[in-house]
Design a protein around this motif. Structure first.
Motif, PDB file in Angstrom:
ATOM      1  N   MET A   1       0.864  -1.187   0.000  1.00 47.64           N
ATOM      2  CA  MET A   1       0.000   0.000   0.000  1.00 47.64           C
ATOM      3  C   MET A   1       0.896   1.231   0.000  1.00 47.64           C
ATOM      4  SD  MET A   1      -2.746   0.952   2.946  1.00 47.64           S
ATOM      5  CE  MET A   1      -3.588   2.488   2.949  1.00 47.64           C
ATOM      6  N   GLY A   2       0.771   2.068  -1.006  1.00 48.56           N
ATOM      7  CA  GLY A   2       1.608   3.257  -1.081  1.00 48.56           C
ATOM      8  C   GLY A   2       0.897   4.464  -0.511  1.00 48.56           C
ATOM      9  N   ILE A   3       1.565   5.122   0.446  1.00 44.93           N
ATOM     10  CA  ILE A   3       0.991   6.330   1.036  1.00 44.93           C
ATOM     11  C   ILE A   3       1.325   7.524   0.169  1.00 44.93           C
ATOM     12  CG2 ILE A   3       1.450   7.910   2.962  1.00 44.93           C
ATOM     13  CD1 ILE A   3      -0.608   5.956   3.596  1.00 44.93           C
ATOM     14  N   SER A   4       2.182   7.334  -0.830  1.00 44.70           N
ATOM     15  CA  SER A   4       2.479   8.435  -1.728  1.00 44.70           C
ATOM     16  C   SER A   4       1.235   8.660  -2.569  1.00 44.70           C
ATOM     17  CB  SER A   4       3.675   8.087  -2.598  1.00 44.70           C
ATOM     18  OG  SER A   4       3.457   6.864  -3.243  1.00 44.70           O
ATOM     19  N   SER A   5       0.120   8.615  -1.913  1.00 44.48           N
ATOM     20  CA  SER A   5      -1.204   8.645  -2.526  1.00 44.48           C
ATOM     21  C   SER A   5      -1.374   9.841  -3.440  1.00 44.48           C
ATOM     22  CB  SER A   5      -2.248   8.667  -1.418  1.00 44.48           C
ATOM     23  OG  SER A   5      -3.507   8.898  -1.945  1.00 44.48           O
ATOM     24  N   LYS A   6      -1.559   9.558  -4.734  1.00 42.48           N
ATOM     25  CA  LYS A   6      -1.772  10.645  -5.691  1.00 42.48           C
ATOM     26  C   LYS A   6      -3.065  11.374  -5.369  1.00 42.48           C
ATOM     27  CE  LYS A   6       0.959   8.573  -9.272  1.00 42.48           C
ATOM     28  NZ  LYS A   6       0.979   7.611 -10.323  1.00 42.48           N
ATOM     29  N   ALA A   8      -4.396  11.850  -2.352  1.00 42.30           N
ATOM     30  CA  ALA A   8      -4.167  12.756  -1.225  1.00 42.30           C
ATOM     31  C   ALA A   8      -3.391  13.985  -1.679  1.00 42.30           C
ATOM     32  CB  ALA A   8      -3.424  12.033  -0.105  1.00 42.30           C
ATOM     33  N   LEU A   9      -2.413  13.777  -2.550  1.00 47.29           N
ATOM     34  CA  LEU A   9      -1.618  14.901  -3.036  1.00 47.29           C
ATOM     35  C   LEU A   9      -2.470  15.820  -3.907  1.00 47.29           C
ATOM     36  CD1 LEU A   9       1.230  15.952  -2.870  1.00 47.29           C
ATOM     37  CD2 LEU A   9       1.813  14.589  -4.860  1.00 47.29           C
ATOM     38  N   ARG A  10      -3.268  15.214  -4.779  1.00 44.64           N
ATOM     39  CA  ARG A  10      -4.119  15.995  -5.677  1.00 44.64           C
ATOM     40  C   ARG A  10      -5.147  16.805  -4.898  1.00 44.64           C
ATOM     41  NH1 ARG A  10      -5.627  11.984  -8.544  1.00 44.64           N
ATOM     42  NH2 ARG A  10      -7.634  11.605  -7.569  1.00 44.64           N
ATOM     43  N   CYS A  11      -5.672  16.193  -3.820  1.00 40.57           N
ATOM     44  CA  CYS A  11      -6.702  16.867  -3.025  1.00 40.57           C
ATOM     45  C   CYS A  11      -6.112  17.723  -1.920  1.00 40.57           C
ATOM     46  CB  CYS A  11      -7.656  15.835  -2.427  1.00 40.57           C
ATOM     47  SG  CYS A  11      -8.514  14.856  -3.665  1.00 40.57           S
ATOM     48  N   ASN A  12      -4.782  17.798  -1.849  1.00 38.73           N
ATOM     49  CA  ASN A  12      -4.122  18.583  -0.805  1.00 38.73           C
ATOM     50  C   ASN A  12      -4.564  18.114   0.580  1.00 38.73           C
ATOM     51  OD1 ASN A  12      -2.305  20.528   0.025  1.00 38.73           O
ATOM     52  ND2 ASN A  12      -3.854  22.137   0.135  1.00 38.73           N
ATOM     53  N   GLU A  13      -4.558  16.782   0.779  1.00 43.42           N
ATOM     54  CA  GLU A  13      -5.037  16.197   2.025  1.00 43.42           C
ATOM     55  C   GLU A  13      -3.893  15.775   2.931  1.00 43.42           C
ATOM     56  OE1 GLU A  13      -7.424  12.942   0.605  1.00 43.42           O
ATOM     57  OE2 GLU A  13      -9.265  14.032   0.986  1.00 43.42           O
ATOM     58  N   THR A  60       1.555  14.476   5.603  1.00 44.99           N
ATOM     59  CA  THR A  60       1.103  15.433   4.597  1.00 44.99           C
ATOM     60  C   THR A  60       1.983  15.284   3.364  1.00 44.99           C
ATOM     61  OG1 THR A  60       0.407  16.940   6.352  1.00 44.99           O
ATOM     62  CG2 THR A  60       0.588  17.866   4.136  1.00 44.99           C
ATOM     63  N   PRO A  61       1.469  14.671   2.291  1.00 45.71           N
ATOM     64  CA  PRO A  61       2.299  14.447   1.099  1.00 45.71           C
ATOM     65  C   PRO A  61       2.908  15.719   0.519  1.00 45.71           C
ATOM     66  CG  PRO A  61       0.280  13.171   0.951  1.00 45.71           C
ATOM     67  CD  PRO A  61       0.139  14.072   2.145  1.00 45.71           C
ATOM     68  N   GLU A  62       2.182  16.821   0.594  1.00 45.32           N
ATOM     69  CA  GLU A  62       2.679  18.074   0.016  1.00 45.32           C
ATOM     70  C   GLU A  62       4.003  18.517   0.643  1.00 45.32           C
ATOM     71  OE1 GLU A  62       0.586  22.227  -1.182  1.00 45.32           O
ATOM     72  OE2 GLU A  62       0.566  21.752   0.960  1.00 45.32           O
ATOM     73  N   THR A  63       4.128  18.355   1.960  1.00 48.20           N
ATOM     74  CA  THR A  63       5.339  18.796   2.665  1.00 48.20           C
ATOM     75  C   THR A  63       6.256  17.641   3.057  1.00 48.20           C
ATOM     76  OG1 THR A  63       4.278  18.645   4.841  1.00 48.20           O
ATOM     77  CG2 THR A  63       4.087  20.758   3.654  1.00 48.20           C
ATOM     78  N   GLY A  64       5.702  16.427   3.103  1.00 50.16           N
ATOM     79  CA  GLY A  64       6.482  15.273   3.550  1.00 50.16           C
ATOM     80  C   GLY A  64       6.595  15.181   5.060  1.00 50.16           C
ATOM     81  N   ASP A  65       5.857  16.008   5.797  1.00 46.14           N
ATOM     82  CA  ASP A  65       5.956  16.026   7.264  1.00 46.14           C
ATOM     83  C   ASP A  65       5.031  15.005   7.914  1.00 46.14           C
ATOM     84  OD1 ASP A  65       7.811  18.077   7.268  1.00 46.14           O
ATOM     85  OD2 ASP A  65       6.299  19.645   7.411  1.00 46.14           O
ATOM     86  N   GLU A 189       4.968  -1.056   6.673  1.00 47.82           N
ATOM     87  CA  GLU A 189       5.226  -1.279   5.244  1.00 47.82           C
ATOM     88  C   GLU A 189       4.403  -0.324   4.372  1.00 47.82           C
ATOM     89  OE1 GLU A 189       4.924  -5.439   4.277  1.00 47.82           O
ATOM     90  OE2 GLU A 189       6.420  -5.981   5.775  1.00 47.82           O
ATOM     91  N   LEU A 190       4.346   0.923   4.813  1.00 51.09           N
ATOM     92  CA  LEU A 190       3.692   1.988   4.055  1.00 51.09           C
ATOM     93  C   LEU A 190       4.774   2.905   3.523  1.00 51.09           C
ATOM     94  CD1 LEU A 190       0.758   2.766   6.510  1.00 51.09           C
ATOM     95  CD2 LEU A 190       0.676   1.390   4.433  1.00 51.09           C
ATOM     96  N   GLU A 191       4.765   3.097   2.243  1.00 48.13           N
ATOM     97  CA  GLU A 191       5.816   3.881   1.604  1.00 48.13           C
ATOM     98  C   GLU A 191       5.426   5.357   1.579  1.00 48.13           C
ATOM     99  OE1 GLU A 191       7.943   4.385  -2.761  1.00 48.13           O
ATOM    100  OE2 GLU A 191       6.658   2.638  -2.367  1.00 48.13           O
ATOM    101  N   LEU A 192       6.264   6.178   2.198  1.00 46.28           N
ATOM    102  CA  LEU A 192       6.037   7.617   2.184  1.00 46.28           C
ATOM    103  C   LEU A 192       6.719   8.251   0.993  1.00 46.28           C
ATOM    104  CD1 LEU A 192       6.549   8.566   5.936  1.00 46.28           C
ATOM    105  CD2 LEU A 192       4.426   8.059   4.749  1.00 46.28           C
ATOM    106  N   ARG A 193       6.118   9.277   0.485  1.00 48.60           N
ATOM    107  CA  ARG A 193       6.709  10.040  -0.600  1.00 48.60           C
ATOM    108  C   ARG A 193       7.919  10.789  -0.073  1.00 48.60           C
ATOM    109  NH1 ARG A 193       5.420  15.118  -1.849  1.00 48.60           N
ATOM    110  NH2 ARG A 193       5.951  15.869  -3.916  1.00 48.60           N
TER     111      ARG A 193
END
Length: 194
Positions: A1-6, A8-13, A60-65, A189-193
């Protein structure tokens, strides 16, 4: 399961994994040292009353925090107290939030209240459910593991007030500890962006 969720990133979530646990006066036993030939023993109060803790481990995918929010109380969390926590997390975040929860029965009324609360606001709240009996998919489980089985292993406080303070002392340094929080996602086992 990839957390680099497109999505979430697209929706600024912000993605927020939610979980609860309980700490008790009876310690979480772990291996320890004792004089040769002597069995170690621990004296403790027999109360089964808990210090309950709810947390949101966010990414937060946008910032990586990554961040950890938590709340503790000397009673189990119910739908109303879970809703209150979720609402505060959603209001505190500068982004829309996607909550990821397990199927604890108290989560369902809390989520219903949350959806009603934010239905007519600019903040979008999405909810995803983890599969039943899959705690290893929730990175927050690894926050609990560190506190219970490492930092507070064999710890025997005299009362719930002392235990609640000590739990707070264990969790507070983790709130913005990026390498630790990222390691919790790694364990699940969740991959962060990057």
């Amino acid at each position: 399961m990839g957390i680099s969720s497109k999505k979430a990133l697209r929706c600024n979530e912000t993605i927020a994994f939610i979980d609860e646990t309980a700490f008790r006066l009876t310690p979480t036993f772990h291996r320890t040292w004792a004089p040769m030939g002597e069995t170690p023993f621990v004296e403790t109060e027999s109360s089964t009353d808990p210090v309950a803790v709810i947390s949101a481990l966010t990414y937060t995918p946008e910032t990586g925090d990554c961040e950890l929010y938590f709340r503790s109380q000397q009673d189990h969390f119910d739908g109303d107290s879970i809703y209150s926590f979720l609402r505060d997390v959603a209001e505190f975040r500068p982004h829309n939030v996607m909550f990821i929860l397990d199927n604890l029965p108290a989560h369902f009324p809390a989520v219903a209240q949350l959806r009603d609360e934010f239905a007519e606001t600019a903040t979008e709240v999405a909810v995803e459910w983890l599969p039943t009996y899959a705690p290893e998919l929730n990175p927050t489980e690894f926050v609990w593991r560190e506190s219970k089985y490492v930092e507070l292993a064999n710890y025997t406080p005299k009362d719930l007030d002392i235990l609640q303070r000590r739990v707070g002392q264990s969790l507070t340094p983790k709130q913005n500890h990026q390498s630790f929080l990222r390691s919790c996602f790694d364990f699940a086992e969740l991959e962060l962006r990057k």
